[in-house]
Write a protein that holds these residues in place. Structure first.
Motif, mmCIF file in Angstrom:
data_model
loop_
_atom_site.group_PDB
_atom_site.id
_atom_site.type_symbol
_atom_site.label_atom_id
_atom_site.label_comp_id
_atom_site.label_asym_id
_atom_site.label_seq_id
_atom_site.Cartn_x
_atom_site.Cartn_y
_atom_site.Cartn_z
ATOM 1 N N MET A 50 0.821 -1.206 0.000
ATOM 2 C CA MET A 50 0.000 0.000 0.000
ATOM 3 C C MET A 50 0.857 1.259 0.000
ATOM 4 S SD MET A 50 -3.051 -0.867 -0.439
ATOM 5 C CE MET A 50 -3.738 0.774 -0.207
ATOM 6 N N ILE A 51 1.966 1.247 0.712
ATOM 7 C CA ILE A 51 2.873 2.402 0.704
ATOM 8 C C ILE A 51 3.399 2.623 -0.708
ATOM 9 C CG2 ILE A 51 5.107 3.270 1.491
ATOM 10 C CD1 ILE A 51 4.520 1.762 4.177
ATOM 11 N N LEU A 52 3.879 1.556 -1.323
ATOM 12 C CA LEU A 52 4.399 1.673 -2.694
ATOM 13 C C LEU A 52 3.307 2.150 -3.655
ATOM 14 C CD1 LEU A 52 6.539 -1.616 -2.932
ATOM 15 C CD2 LEU A 52 7.317 0.695 -2.327
ATOM 16 N N ALA A 53 2.109 1.597 -3.522
ATOM 17 C CA ALA A 53 1.008 1.961 -4.425
ATOM 18 C C ALA A 53 0.629 3.431 -4.282
ATOM 19 C CB ALA A 53 -0.202 1.060 -4.167
ATOM 20 N N MET A 54 0.533 3.924 -3.048
ATOM 21 C CA MET A 54 0.158 5.320 -2.843
ATOM 22 C C MET A 54 1.231 6.258 -3.393
ATOM 23 S SD MET A 54 -2.866 5.149 -1.596
ATOM 24 C CE MET A 54 -2.987 3.726 -2.657
ATOM 25 N N LEU A 55 2.499 5.896 -3.197
ATOM 26 C CA LEU A 55 3.574 6.727 -3.740
ATOM 27 C C LEU A 55 3.587 6.693 -5.263
ATOM 28 C CD1 LEU A 55 6.460 5.982 -1.230
ATOM 29 C CD2 LEU A 55 5.086 8.072 -1.407
ATOM 30 N N SER A 56 3.240 5.553 -5.853
ATOM 31 C CA SER A 56 3.246 5.447 -7.319
ATOM 32 C C SER A 56 2.207 6.368 -7.952
ATOM 33 C CB SER A 56 3.001 4.000 -7.764
ATOM 34 O OG SER A 56 1.642 3.643 -7.634
ATOM 35 N N GLU A 57 1.156 6.682 -7.205
ATOM 36 C CA GLU A 57 0.083 7.537 -7.722
ATOM 37 C C GLU A 57 0.294 9.012 -7.407
ATOM 38 O OE1 GLU A 57 -3.464 5.843 -6.029
ATOM 39 O OE2 GLU A 57 -3.225 3.960 -7.134
ATOM 40 N N ALA A 58 1.279 9.324 -6.581
ATOM 41 C CA ALA A 58 1.534 10.711 -6.177
ATOM 42 C C ALA A 58 2.334 11.443 -7.253
ATOM 43 C CB ALA A 58 2.307 10.723 -4.858
ATOM 44 N N MET A 63 5.590 11.772 -1.519
ATOM 45 C CA MET A 63 4.640 12.428 -0.621
ATOM 46 C C MET A 63 5.341 12.793 0.683
ATOM 47 S SD MET A 63 1.209 10.073 -0.806
ATOM 48 C CE MET A 63 0.216 11.261 0.064
ATOM 49 N N ARG A 64 4.828 13.834 1.311
ATOM 50 C CA ARG A 64 5.278 14.144 2.673
ATOM 51 C C ARG A 64 4.901 12.971 3.565
ATOM 52 N NH1 ARG A 64 4.104 20.077 4.420
ATOM 53 N NH2 ARG A 64 3.162 18.877 6.093
ATOM 54 N N LEU A 68 1.329 10.896 3.846
ATOM 55 C CA LEU A 68 1.271 9.466 3.563
ATOM 56 C C LEU A 68 0.690 8.708 4.757
ATOM 57 C CD1 LEU A 68 1.907 7.148 1.598
ATOM 58 C CD2 LEU A 68 4.244 7.139 2.507
ATOM 59 N N ALA A 69 1.101 9.064 5.961
ATOM 60 C CA ALA A 69 0.565 8.424 7.169
ATOM 61 C C ALA A 69 -0.942 8.642 7.262
ATOM 62 C CB ALA A 69 1.264 8.958 8.416
ATOM 63 N N GLU A 70 -1.378 9.858 6.978
ATOM 64 C CA GLU A 70 -2.814 10.154 7.029
ATOM 65 C C GLU A 70 -3.569 9.374 5.958
ATOM 66 O OE1 GLU A 70 -5.752 13.955 6.367
ATOM 67 O OE2 GLU A 70 -3.828 14.313 7.364
ATOM 68 N N LEU A 71 -3.047 9.344 4.762
ATOM 69 C CA LEU A 71 -3.692 8.628 3.661
ATOM 70 C C LEU A 71 -3.846 7.143 3.979
ATOM 71 C CD1 LEU A 71 -4.763 8.725 0.706
ATOM 72 C CD2 LEU A 71 -2.409 8.311 -0.024
ATOM 73 N N LEU A 72 -2.850 6.573 4.635
ATOM 74 C CA LEU A 72 -2.853 5.146 4.954
ATOM 75 C C LEU A 72 -3.487 4.845 6.315
ATOM 76 C CD1 LEU A 72 0.742 4.325 3.714
ATOM 77 C CD2 LEU A 72 -1.407 3.671 2.605
ATOM 78 N N SER A 73 -3.967 5.875 7.000
ATOM 79 C CA SER A 73 -4.507 5.714 8.358
ATOM 80 C C SER A 73 -3.497 5.004 9.251
ATOM 81 C CB SER A 73 -5.841 4.959 8.338
ATOM 82 O OG SER A 73 -6.810 5.657 7.607
ATOM 83 N N SER A 74 -2.264 5.468 9.199
ATOM 84 C CA SER A 74 -1.169 4.868 9.949
ATOM 85 C C SER A 74 -0.601 5.896 10.918
ATOM 86 C CB SER A 74 -0.067 4.416 8.983
ATOM 87 O OG SER A 74 1.050 3.922 9.665
ATOM 88 N N SER A 75 -0.085 5.418 12.023
ATOM 89 C CA SER A 75 0.599 6.336 12.937
ATOM 90 C C SER A 75 1.940 6.710 12.300
ATOM 91 C CB SER A 75 0.836 5.670 14.288
ATOM 92 O OG SER A 75 1.803 4.651 14.177
ATOM 93 N N PRO A 76 2.417 7.911 12.580
ATOM 94 C CA PRO A 76 3.727 8.296 12.029
ATOM 95 C C PRO A 76 4.843 7.335 12.425
ATOM 96 C CG PRO A 76 2.573 10.225 12.853
ATOM 97 C CD PRO A 76 1.762 9.029 13.279
#
Length: 153
Positions: A50-58, A63-64, A68-76
């Motif tokens: 999911m990290i790779l996929a979100m970055l591939s679309e940015a 991404m900051r 990215l943490a917010e987009l993935l609903s992840s803690s920093p």
């Protein structure tokens, strides 16, 4: 389990309880299947994919970290741990923001893009077989509507 009657909140009715439990079980099973298949076929957990996929679309494949943490609903901190592993694999690089040294960008490398492109067909196949092949077109539309409603603040 015995629960005391508390009138200060609304208990789930039988239908809601059945829906809630089915949702939890189905979600957990899908996540387990995605993790299992990605580990087996691509050597990565679903979270890395999911990290790779979100970055591939940015834009510019970066991404900051906070975005990215917010987009993935992840803690920093959880994202930082994953990013460290992905940097070690040369799938991601971290760049300092040119305007604000306190900001870090996560950027997908060419190797990371190659790994993502290689993993994507297996991932999509798992999603299709484990979820969408089991639903009617009407249920797919309902799933989107329900999921969108759940994401409203």
């Amino acid at each position: 389990m015995s629960a005391q009657k508390n009138e200060s909140f609304r208990w789930l009715n039988d239908e809601e309880q059945a829906a809630w439990r089915a949702y939890l079980t189905a979600s957990a099973r899908l996540q387990q299947q995605l993790d299992r298949d990605l580990q087996q076929n691509s050597g990565m957990p679903h979270a890395y994919y999911m990290i790779l996929a979100m970055l591939s679309e940015a834009p510019d494949r970066g991404m900051r970290m906070t975005d990215l943490a917010e987009l993935l609903s992840s803690s920093p901190s959880r994202l930082s741990h994953a990013i460290r592993k992905l940097v070690e694999l040369d799938w991601i690089r971290k760049d300092a923001d040119a305007d604000d040294g306190r900001v870090t960008w996560a950027c997908l490398t060419d190797e990371g893009m190659r790994v993502l492109v290689e993993a994507a067909p297996g991932h999509v196949t798992t999603v299709v077989e484990s979820l969408f092949d089991r639903l009617t077109p009407t249920q797919v539309a309902q799933l989107r509507e329900i999921s969108t409603a759940m994401l409203q603040d």
